[in-house]
Design an enzyme around this catalytic site. Sequence first.
Site, mmCIF file in Angstrom:
data_model
loop_
_atom_site.group_PDB
_atom_site.id
_atom_site.type_symbol
_atom_site.label_atom_id
_atom_site.label_comp_id
_atom_site.label_asym_id
_atom_site.label_seq_id
_atom_site.Cartn_x
_atom_site.Cartn_y
_atom_site.Cartn_z
ATOM 1 C CG ASP A 67 -0.570 -0.014 2.638
ATOM 2 O OD1 ASP A 67 0.543 0.093 2.253
ATOM 3 O OD2 ASP A 67 -0.875 -0.559 3.645
ATOM 4 C CG ASN A 134 -9.581 -1.194 11.674
ATOM 5 O OD1 ASN A 134 -8.503 -1.680 11.116
ATOM 6 N ND2 ASN A 134 -10.427 0.126 10.822
ATOM 7 C CG HIS A 136 -6.567 -1.433 8.532
ATOM 8 N ND1 HIS A 136 -6.410 -0.596 9.147
ATOM 9 C CD2 HIS A 136 -4.812 -1.848 8.754
ATOM 10 C CE1 HIS A 136 -5.248 0.021 9.341
ATOM 11 N NE2 HIS A 136 -4.575 -1.074 9.350
ATOM 12 C CD GLU A 141 -8.524 1.657 7.381
ATOM 13 O OE1 GLU A 141 -8.541 0.553 8.057
ATOM 14 O OE2 GLU A 141 -8.733 2.533 7.418
#
Length: 244
Positions: A67, A134, A136, A141
């Site tokens: 990313d 979370n 991801h 996400e």
Amino acid sequence: MNLLRFDSEAAWSRTVCSLWRDRLRTKPDLKMCLPSGTTPAGIYAETSHGARTGLVSFERARVFALDEFGGLAADDPGRTRHTLQRQLIDAVDLPPTAFHFLDPDDPDIAQHCMDYEAAMGDGLDLMLLGIGLNGHLGMNEPGSSVDSSTRRVELHGTTVQSSARYFAHDNLPHWGLTVGLRNILASKEVWLIANGAAKAAIIHQTVRGDISSSNPASLLRRHPNCSLFVDAAAAGLLDSPDGR
Ligand code: PGA
């Protein structure tokens, strides 16, 4: 999903490095996707040392960055490309043209992402992933589709906040480019790595909770060849029924 638990962070890191060297020896032209971040830092340091001492070679390998943050100066040291270069790429014998990275400054992001996918091709040999608090994966996400491709994404507030540790300034990124869940799930082999107590709750949810796009990491349980490597601290809640 194979669950591999280690008594110490050192044993966790050593094992991932050893398996990685094994994969590179078995298939020197290994095509892999790699994250930056704090989780793999020790693994990259040990692998860099292994490359310097002739234990492992990246000479025929290909590396794709997982990313990249957008909205930052091109030379911002916190960008994934630069972090990965510092942590690993510059220390191993990977030819410069074999390091691929996402460029959020490309004026045609959609085309750039399509070109990146074309360069990755179908089925990377090895996908190495950290996990967000979370759940991801890369910048996929919660709520990301299993079919999502390489694309521009908006970062969740918690991701923006936790990215602060990568930057020496307050201009935190709110968006980025990421390899998609489709690309991740199409990889031949996936290694999810987590260390430290901060990851214990999300690891519990990933292993014991529902398989759902509300926790992207849980989707890896459907992958036929995925291993989760956790140290004792990250595995700390796995034996508790409610993960607390
Ligand atoms: P970290 O990031 O390795 O810095 O904890 C993981 C992630 O957010 O994907």
